[in-house]
Enzyme design. Sequence first.
Site, short mmCIF file in Angstrom:
data_model
loop_
_atom_site.label_atom_id
_atom_site.label_comp_id
_atom_site.label_asym_id
_atom_site.label_seq_id
_atom_site.Cartn_x
_atom_site.Cartn_y
_atom_site.Cartn_z
NE ARG A 210 -0.91 0.31 4.91
CZ ARG A 210 -0.42 -0.54 5.71
NH1 ARG A 210 -0.28 -1.65 5.51
NH2 ARG A 210 0.18 -0.14 6.99
CG HIS A 271 2.86 -8.88 10.11
ND1 HIS A 271 3.00 -9.34 11.43
CD2 HIS A 271 3.13 -7.60 10.06
CE1 HIS A 271 3.59 -8.30 12.10
NE2 HIS A 271 3.69 -7.31 11.24
CG ASP A 322 5.68 -5.81 14.54
OD1 ASP A 322 6.03 -4.60 14.35
OD2 ASP A 322 4.52 -6.49 14.10
ZN LIG Z 1 5.98 -4.06 11.47
#
Ligand SMILES: [Zn+2]
Length: 455
Positions: A210, A271, A322
């Site tokens: 994105r 992810h 993360d």
């Molecule tokens: Zn990240």
Amino acid sequence: MSIATFHAPLAWTPSGWRTHQRLALDTRGRFAAADTDGPAPSLSGGPVLPGLPNLHSHAFQRALLGRVERAGPGEDSFWSWREAMYQVAARFDPDVLRAVAAQLYAEMLEAGYTRVCEFHYLHHAPDGRPYAEPAAMSLALVEAAREAGIGLTLLPVLYQRGGFDGRALGERQRRFAHDHDAFLALLARLRREEARDPDLRVGLAFHSLRAVDEAAMRGVLAALPDPSMPVHLHIAEQVGEVADCLAVHGQRPVRWLLDRFAIDARWTLVHATHLDDGELAGIAASGATVALCPATEANLGDGLFPLRAYLAAGGAFGIGSDSQVSVDPVEELRWLEHGARLGSLKRNRAALAPGASSGETLLAGALAGGAAACGRAPSALAAGGEGDLVVLHGDDPAFAGVAEDGLVDAWLFGRRRPGVREAWRGGRALVLEGRHVRGEAIGRAFRAAMARIAG
Ligand SMILES: [Zn+2]
């Protein structure tokens, strides 16, 4: 020539636990030998493991603790969390980033991580203008890693737009932005640093599909000074992201990527939570690594990764801290397995063969997947492995009465107290008796930095 030699009474090697291992380091800080010959100084006596690679970190998010767990006016989601995250990010300058990252990296070492992939997009001043030294924020991370002694794989992030539809960056995203030339100049500056620092590896990242379009990705990949640089990107963390990609491109994000780029072992897909069967098989066959961050994925309500099907397809994975909601490889690996159990109503999801240990399968997988993602040799107690090791507390009650073949399972599924007693890199002690050797000074600077950005 050996710069240091250890004797490990019990060591986790690529072929399982071995007693009385002699671990010698070469001048590059890698293991030159792992055998049983000759006397050598002894480590503190507990089980010895390779240091764990942390495949995904945003260091500044260490400052979010205690700020993002209160309900907002509407339904809270990843996207409302992101707004709070941007508010904290806006308070960072290079000095604050250096202090916060040094604290975080010391905490990682105390937990058993010895190398971190830093996915770094907080590049410029809050108004979007580059600092006088355009690489100032990246260099703050390099200095923090040196101060803590952790190995750093620095991944400067290309971030150019606000969504799949090509909208401009929002006001709070301006400091993330680079054009093609400025991004390549940043990479060149950091590669000069890499040339004089054997602990530093420089790769790159595309923030997400994105945030970067196809032409920009192609342009950067074609211009890289070194085609072996690791490439990371966030790929399919949120269902909303998958829906937006489908709406604009007519394809899901992983499929779109696999169809357009030669994805191979130098790529790490962060992810990859939301996959259909074809995407799952495609990643596994490509040789790319999936970076899973189960504690963050749980905290942000992302979803559950299809762990068992992915491992059955031969897919490579590693773990990451993360958002720093957990800085502990034990918690990440435990969450990974427990999430798969909760989602399937079955047990022992990572272990595919009868008799295989869940803990050993997860640990071996996270170590193996880390090498390509970090752009380094594997973390392994064997010749050629990175000279990183951690020593567990051998007298931890979690291990009482546990046979060798249950030690990793006891560590990952039974530990109730900090389990790492020592951490070493390249013959240098970084954690002793569970505490970082420079923890007090690093902690003082961290508290001062947090006071500066409080409010
Ligand atoms: Zn990240």
